[in-house]
Design a protein around this motif. Structure first.
Motif, PDB file in Angstrom:
ATOM      1  N   GLU A 177      -7.869  11.349 -11.153  1.00 18.11           N
ATOM      2  CA  GLU A 177      -7.263  12.306 -10.223  1.00 18.11           C
ATOM      3  C   GLU A 177      -8.081  12.337  -8.937  1.00 18.11           C
ATOM      4  O   GLU A 177      -9.297  12.444  -8.967  1.00 18.11           O
ATOM      5  N   ILE A 178      -7.387  12.231  -7.815  1.00 20.21           N
ATOM      6  CA  ILE A 178      -8.017  12.332  -6.502  1.00 20.21           C
ATOM      7  C   ILE A 178      -7.527  13.624  -5.874  1.00 20.21           C
ATOM      8  O   ILE A 178      -6.326  13.821  -5.710  1.00 20.21           O
ATOM      9  N   ARG A 179      -8.468  14.516  -5.569  1.00 18.80           N
ATOM     10  CA  ARG A 179      -8.111  15.829  -5.028  1.00 18.80           C
ATOM     11  C   ARG A 179      -8.631  15.953  -3.606  1.00 18.80           C
ATOM     12  O   ARG A 179      -9.765  15.596  -3.310  1.00 18.80           O
TER      13      ARG A 179
ATOM     14  N   ILE B  15     -12.819  14.320  -0.241  1.00 15.64           N
ATOM     15  CA  ILE B  15     -12.028  14.164  -1.454  1.00 15.64           C
ATOM     16  C   ILE B  15     -12.930  14.259  -2.672  1.00 15.64           C
ATOM     17  O   ILE B  15     -14.133  14.007  -2.600  1.00 15.64           O
ATOM     18  N   GLY B  16     -12.344  14.635  -3.777  1.00 23.95           N
ATOM     19  CA  GLY B  16     -13.034  14.632  -5.053  1.00 23.95           C
ATOM     20  C   GLY B  16     -12.301  13.678  -5.970  1.00 23.95           C
ATOM     21  O   GLY B  16     -11.072  13.611  -5.950  1.00 23.95           O
ATOM     22  N   ILE B  17     -13.046  12.925  -6.764  1.00 22.43           N
ATOM     23  CA  ILE B  17     -12.447  11.965  -7.678  1.00 22.43           C
ATOM     24  C   ILE B  17     -12.904  12.278  -9.086  1.00 22.43           C
ATOM     25  O   ILE B  17     -14.104  12.312  -9.368  1.00 22.43           O
TER      26      ILE B  17
ATOM     27  N   MET C 101       0.851  -1.172   0.000  1.00 21.41           N
ATOM     28  CA  MET C 101       0.000   0.000   0.000  1.00 21.41           C
ATOM     29  C   MET C 101       0.894   1.232   0.000  1.00 21.41           C
ATOM     30  O   MET C 101       1.826   1.343   0.783  1.00 21.41           O
ATOM     31  N   LEU C 102       0.564   2.147  -0.853  1.00 16.30           N
ATOM     32  CA  LEU C 102       1.263   3.432  -0.902  1.00 16.30           C
ATOM     33  C   LEU C 102       0.521   4.412   0.003  1.00 16.30           C
ATOM     34  O   LEU C 102      -0.692   4.577  -0.111  1.00 16.30           O
ATOM     35  N   VAL C 103       1.229   5.048   0.918  1.00 20.92           N
ATOM     36  CA  VAL C 103       0.622   6.023   1.824  1.00 20.92           C
ATOM     37  C   VAL C 103       1.226   7.386   1.522  1.00 20.92           C
ATOM     38  O   VAL C 103       2.452   7.541   1.528  1.00 20.92           O
ATOM     39  N   LEU C 104       0.362   8.351   1.225  1.00 20.79           N
ATOM     40  CA  LEU C 104       0.810   9.703   0.892  1.00 20.79           C
ATOM     41  C   LEU C 104       0.170  10.717   1.826  1.00 20.79           C
ATOM     42  O   LEU C 104      -0.965  10.530   2.260  1.00 20.79           O
ATOM     43  N   SER C 105       0.869  11.783   2.095  1.00 20.05           N
ATOM     44  CA  SER C 105       0.298  12.911   2.836  1.00 20.05           C
ATOM     45  C   SER C 105      -0.025  14.005   1.834  1.00 20.05           C
ATOM     46  O   SER C 105       0.789  14.324   0.975  1.00 20.05           O
ATOM     47  N   ARG C 106      -1.214  14.570   1.939  1.00 20.01           N
ATOM     48  CA  ARG C 106      -1.652  15.630   1.041  1.00 20.01           C
ATOM     49  C   ARG C 106      -2.312  16.715   1.854  1.00 20.01           C
ATOM     50  O   ARG C 106      -2.889  16.461   2.900  1.00 20.01           O
ATOM     51  N   LYS C 107      -2.284  17.927   1.353  1.00 20.19           N
ATOM     52  CA  LYS C 107      -2.954  19.071   1.965  1.00 20.19           C
ATOM     53  C   LYS C 107      -4.135  19.463   1.078  1.00 20.19           C
ATOM     54  O   LYS C 107      -4.201  19.055  -0.081  1.00 20.19           O
ATOM     55  N   PRO C 108      -5.073  20.260   1.622  1.00 26.16           N
ATOM     56  CA  PRO C 108      -6.186  20.708   0.777  1.00 26.16           C
ATOM     57  C   PRO C 108      -5.691  21.328  -0.526  1.00 26.16           C
ATOM     58  O   PRO C 108      -4.665  22.012  -0.561  1.00 26.16           O
ATOM     59  N   ASP C 109      -6.411  21.038  -1.586  1.00 23.82           N
ATOM     60  CA  ASP C 109      -6.129  21.484  -2.953  1.00 23.82           C
ATOM     61  C   ASP C 109      -4.970  20.746  -3.606  1.00 23.82           C
ATOM     62  O   ASP C 109      -4.626  21.029  -4.744  1.00 23.82           O
ATOM     63  N   GLU C 110      -4.353  19.799  -2.919  1.00 25.58           N
ATOM     64  CA  GLU C 110      -3.345  18.953  -3.554  1.00 25.58           C
ATOM     65  C   GLU C 110      -4.053  17.715  -4.092  1.00 25.58           C
ATOM     66  O   GLU C 110      -5.156  17.381  -3.687  1.00 25.58           O
ATOM     67  N   SER C 111      -3.403  17.034  -5.023  1.00 19.56           N
ATOM     68  CA  SER C 111      -4.059  15.892  -5.643  1.00 19.56           C
ATOM     69  C   SER C 111      -3.087  14.735  -5.831  1.00 19.56           C
ATOM     70  O   SER C 111      -1.885  14.867  -5.631  1.00 19.56           O
ATOM     71  N   ILE C 112      -3.664  13.621  -6.223  1.00 16.40           N
ATOM     72  CA  ILE C 112      -2.923  12.404  -6.542  1.00 16.40           C
ATOM     73  C   ILE C 112      -3.418  11.956  -7.914  1.00 16.40           C
ATOM     74  O   ILE C 112      -4.630  11.897  -8.156  1.00 16.40           O
ATOM     75  N   LYS C 113      -2.517  11.628  -8.802  1.00 16.37           N
ATOM     76  CA  LYS C 113      -2.887  11.141 -10.134  1.00 16.37           C
ATOM     77  C   LYS C 113      -2.687   9.632 -10.176  1.00 16.37           C
ATOM     78  O   LYS C 113      -1.682   9.115  -9.701  1.00 16.37           O
ATOM     79  N   ILE C 114      -3.652   8.933 -10.747  1.00 21.22           N
ATOM     80  CA  ILE C 114      -3.549   7.497 -10.975  1.00 21.22           C
ATOM     81  C   ILE C 114      -3.688   7.287 -12.474  1.00 21.22           C
ATOM     82  O   ILE C 114      -4.757   7.520 -13.050  1.00 21.22           O
ATOM     83  N   GLY C 115      -2.609   6.899 -13.089  1.00 20.22           N
ATOM     84  CA  GLY C 115      -2.622   6.773 -14.546  1.00 20.22           C
ATOM     85  C   GLY C 115      -2.816   8.136 -15.180  1.00 20.22           C
ATOM     86  O   GLY C 115      -2.511   9.173 -14.579  1.00 20.22           O
TER      87      GLY C 115
END
Length: 73
Positions: A19-21, A32-34, A1-15
């Motif tokens: 995008e998970i914001r 979160i928004g997907i 499992m990948l664990v990331l720390s994010r702050k508001p308005d930051e996102s994670i890209k999958i492929g």
């Protein structure tokens, strides 16, 4: 499992197309928004678990009811 720390308005890209914001963090709640193609089904984990349990219960054979049905024939 990948664990990331994010702050508001930051996102994670999958492929290239998911995008998970992080929308908001309030106490222990994270909103979160997907963004993903409509062809990708997105479900809450607890909903999937409930559906699996309900389906499992639905296929469980009640032997008492089965025996009663067999007597009627």
């Amino acid at each position: 499992m990948l664990v990331l720390s994010r702050k508001p308005d930051e996102s994670i890209k999958i492929g290239d197309d998911i995008e998970i914001r992080i929308i908001e963090v309030k106490g222990e709640t994270v909103r979160i928004g997907i963004e993903a193609p409509k062809t990708i089904e997105i479900l809450r984990g607890e909903l999937v678990q409930t559906i699996a349990e309900t389906n499992s219960e639905a296929i469980t054979l009640d032997m008492t009811a089965f025996k009663q049905l067999m007597k009627k024939e």
